[in-house]
Design a protein around this motif. Sequence first.
Motif, PDB file in Angstrom:
ATOM      1  N   HIS A  83       0.851  -1.190   0.000  1.00 32.21           N
ATOM      2  CA  HIS A  83       0.000   0.000   0.000  1.00 32.21           C
ATOM      3  C   HIS A  83       0.883   1.235   0.000  1.00 32.21           C
ATOM      4  O   HIS A  83       2.112   1.120  -0.081  1.00 32.21           O
ATOM      5  N   ASP A  87       5.890   4.129   5.512  1.00 31.82           N
ATOM      6  CA  ASP A  87       6.733   3.072   6.089  1.00 31.82           C
ATOM      7  C   ASP A  87       6.804   1.840   5.184  1.00 31.82           C
ATOM      8  O   ASP A  87       7.513   0.881   5.493  1.00 31.82           O
ATOM      9  N   HIS A  88       6.083   1.890   4.059  1.00 25.94           N
ATOM     10  CA  HIS A  88       6.114   0.786   3.088  1.00 25.94           C
ATOM     11  C   HIS A  88       6.667   1.246   1.733  1.00 25.94           C
ATOM     12  O   HIS A  88       7.025   0.433   0.907  1.00 25.94           O
ATOM     13  N   ASP A 169      -0.063  -4.483   7.708  1.00 28.70           N
ATOM     14  CA  ASP A 169      -0.232  -3.826   9.014  1.00 28.70           C
ATOM     15  C   ASP A 169      -1.073  -4.650   9.997  1.00 28.70           C
ATOM     16  O   ASP A 169      -1.261  -4.235  11.143  1.00 28.70           O
ATOM     17  N   CYS A 232       4.649  -6.177   8.807  1.00 25.01           N
ATOM     18  CA  CYS A 232       5.498  -4.993   8.900  1.00 25.01           C
ATOM     19  C   CYS A 232       5.801  -4.641  10.352  1.00 25.01           C
ATOM     20  O   CYS A 232       6.909  -4.221  10.674  1.00 25.01           O
ATOM     21  N   HIS A 233       4.812  -4.810  11.242  1.00 18.13           N
ATOM     22  CA  HIS A 233       4.993  -4.283  12.599  1.00 18.13           C
ATOM     23  C   HIS A 233       4.855  -5.371  13.657  1.00 18.13           C
ATOM     24  O   HIS A 233       4.238  -5.157  14.703  1.00 18.13           O
TER      25      HIS A 233
END
Length: 278
Positions: A83, A87-88, A169, A232-233
């Motif tokens: 997306h 942060d991506h 996410d 991601c997190h």
Amino acid sequence: MTFTPIAPTTYVPPSLVAKDTYVIHQVQPALGQPLFVYLNSMVILGQQPVIVDTGTPANREQWLKDVFSLVEPNDVRWIYLSHDDVDHTGNLDQAMEACPNAQLVCNWAMIERHTNCFDFPLERCRWVMDGESFDIGDRTLHAFRPPVFDSPTTRGLFDPSTGVFWAVDTFATPLPDPAMGIADLDPDFWEFGMALFALGAVSPWLSMLDTTKYGRFVDTVQNLDITTVAACHSPVIEGPYIERAFTRIRQLPTIDPPMLPDQSVLDQIIAATAHPTA
Ligand SMILES: [Fe+2]
Ligand SMILES: [Fe+2]
């Protein structure tokens, strides 16, 4: 004034999470709390190597080093954007320039939303929508919207040849120590952390959902043959923890939204970090 992001001070090298599949890590301290958040991306090797998301500007130098320690830039054939969040997409320009043979896997909405800060080379783009697939030579990758997301452009990525699902996410959680894996977390803290991030920072609209409809949607993702969740997190999620993670995600619409830090907390943070004036 030019903003120069502060490079991370904690380094976690890339980790092999399944055959051909590496997670690239970045650790960010949480604001005002002794907690840490991962900002991960992923590399899939194999016949046509894929970079999955492109890290952050703050970690640019290390991200490029980490990615290209695993794959030669000229060998990268695909850059998959989950997306359009920074942060991506933080090193998208640099990755596209370094990898002249790579196609950019994105979608129409991503271009509409992100053209203001990235000049999409349309002839190098491949639009892959939620539910669609693309072939990378020795396997086919499938794009699926994960249950918790913060952009309408979001698609996770499932590799049936390894069982790895890039959950973007979804499953985001803070960590008391970046060295902790999921198995090291107090189960209550993990449940709290997933709810805090999902409802407070990623998908606050979860509380508006019809739980039956949402549950059916979670089923479609959970019913993939997932053996490893990379996100991601979050630290990697494997074995029995996958079921527990989906159970928590399924509960989210029925959980009271967490209290989030307000101005009084910001005042305390500023007071705690203020330098005394001479
Ligand atoms: Fe996001
Ligand atoms: Fe994110």
